[in-house]
Design a protein around this motif. Structure first.
Motif, PDB file in Angstrom:
ATOM      1  N   ARG A 188       0.694  -1.095   0.112  1.00  0.00           N
ATOM      2  CA  ARG A 188      -0.156   0.044   0.099  1.00  0.00           C
ATOM      3  C   ARG A 188       0.898   1.236  -0.074  1.00  0.00           C
ATOM      4  O   ARG A 188       1.831   1.216   0.837  1.00  0.00           O
ATOM      5  N   GLU A 189       0.370   2.286  -0.721  1.00  0.00           N
ATOM      6  CA  GLU A 189       1.388   3.688  -0.841  1.00  0.00           C
ATOM      7  C   GLU A 189       0.419   4.601  -0.930  1.00  0.00           C
ATOM      8  O   GLU A 189      -0.421   4.603  -1.994  1.00  0.00           O
ATOM      9  N   PHE A 190       0.882   5.768  -0.649  1.00  0.00           N
ATOM     10  CA  PHE A 190       0.023   7.066  -0.720  1.00  0.00           C
ATOM     11  C   PHE A 190       0.494   7.417  -2.024  1.00  0.00           C
ATOM     12  O   PHE A 190       1.529   7.468  -2.409  1.00  0.00           O
ATOM     13  N   ILE A 191      -0.512   8.236  -2.829  1.00  0.00           N
ATOM     14  CA  ILE A 191      -0.398   8.830  -3.988  1.00  0.00           C
ATOM     15  C   ILE A 191      -0.604  10.159  -4.019  1.00  0.00           C
ATOM     16  O   ILE A 191       0.327  10.926  -4.333  1.00  0.00           O
ATOM     17  N   LYS A 192      -1.631  10.783  -3.661  1.00  0.00           N
ATOM     18  CA  LYS A 192      -1.895  12.134  -3.479  1.00  0.00           C
ATOM     19  C   LYS A 192      -3.126  12.367  -2.924  1.00  0.00           C
ATOM     20  O   LYS A 192      -3.967  11.379  -2.440  1.00  0.00           O
ATOM     21  N   THR A 193      -3.706  13.619  -2.588  1.00  0.00           N
ATOM     22  CA  THR A 193      -4.768  14.129  -2.106  1.00  0.00           C
ATOM     23  C   THR A 193      -5.416  14.645  -3.230  1.00  0.00           C
ATOM     24  O   THR A 193      -5.087  15.378  -4.053  1.00  0.00           O
ATOM     25  N   GLU A 194      -6.883  14.568  -3.304  1.00  0.00           N
ATOM     26  CA  GLU A 194      -7.611  15.165  -4.349  1.00  0.00           C
ATOM     27  C   GLU A 194      -9.068  15.280  -3.979  1.00  0.00           C
ATOM     28  O   GLU A 194      -9.495  14.496  -2.922  1.00  0.00           O
TER      29      GLU A 194
END
Length: 246
Positions: free
Chosen positions: A163-169
């Motif tokens: 699992r990995e963070f991509i971005k906020t949107e």
């Protein structure tokens, strides 16, 4: 000596309360809150409906705990599975019951399975925190076993990892528009009976005080297989909110 012990306990209590306040809760925290997430196949055909209602909120020195009842149905309204989902903050970090996996279309094969979660909770880091570092954040992995009701030897083992963070949107659904954290994960489903392993990946969008707003699942060839969407979120209080104290 007693004074010192009482003082230490008081400091711990204050510190615990501060940690609870610092934790961003990615789940509703008001008793009576009802929300519905629907699952669709790649063509947009309804596959599943998962309804929740928060029925218990508890405040502890280490953070807050919330429990919600859920009902999982197929498109015709037949109940496939029901139970409870828990979420909590502990020492400033948020954890959610991995029974949320039930809401992914196709995971509960043939609508004829019981689900045994072998690792109950996974963390959801807070990308809105001032000290958040996307290059130095830890994500839990989850392991889920899916058993056939009629034959427990017929099962599927599912692993959610990397699992990995991509971005906020911002994500807009029928339930509204939400500021979300987007996370990617890899998924591997194996059937011990056929010894076949199917791999793919997915995305989750989760929002403060709401939870999972949208999910998408893809196969190893980058083809969309299914998705879920939050379609209803409301507060229906049938009795005064109960908050259990420390």
């Amino acid at each position: 000596m007693k004074v010192k012990i009482l003082y230490t306990a008081l400091i711990s209590l204050i510190a615990g309360g501060a940690m609870a306040q610092d934790c961003t809760f990615f789940f509703p925290q008001t008793e009576g809150t009802v929300w519905v997430r629907k699952g669709y196949d790649a063509k947009g055909n309804l596959q599943s409906v998962m309804s929740y209602q928060v029925d218990e909120v508890e405040t502890l020195p280490s953070g807050q705990e919330v429990e919600a009842d859920y009902v999982y149905t197929n498109p015709s309204g037949t109940i496939v599975n029901k139970g409870d989902i828990k979420a909590y903050c502990q020492n400033g970090e948020f954890f959610l019951d991995s029974k949320e996996t039930l809401s992914y279309p196709g995971v509960v094969s043939e609508m004829n399975t019981n689900v045994d979660i072998t690792e109950n909770f996974i963390n959801y880091p807070n990308p809105y925190a001032a000290n958040f570092d996307k290059n130095n954040v830890y994500f839990d992995e989850a392991s889920v076993k899916i058993y056939d009701k009629k034959n427990r030897k017929n099962r599927k083992d599912m692993a959610i990892k990397d699992r990995e963070f991509i971005k906020t949107e911002s994500i807009t659904t029928p339930a509204g528009t939400f500021d979300c954290a987007k996370v990617k994960y890899n998924i591997a489903t194996r059937s011990p009976k056929s010894k076949e392993t199917i791999t793919g990946y997915g995305y989750e969008w989760y929002s403060p005080n709401v939870g999972l707003v949208r999910t998408e699942q893809y196969d190893k060839n980058n083809v969309l297989q299914s998705y879920t969407v939050l379609e209803l979120s409301l507060i229906h209080i049938s009795e005064p909110t109960r908050r259990r104290g420390i």
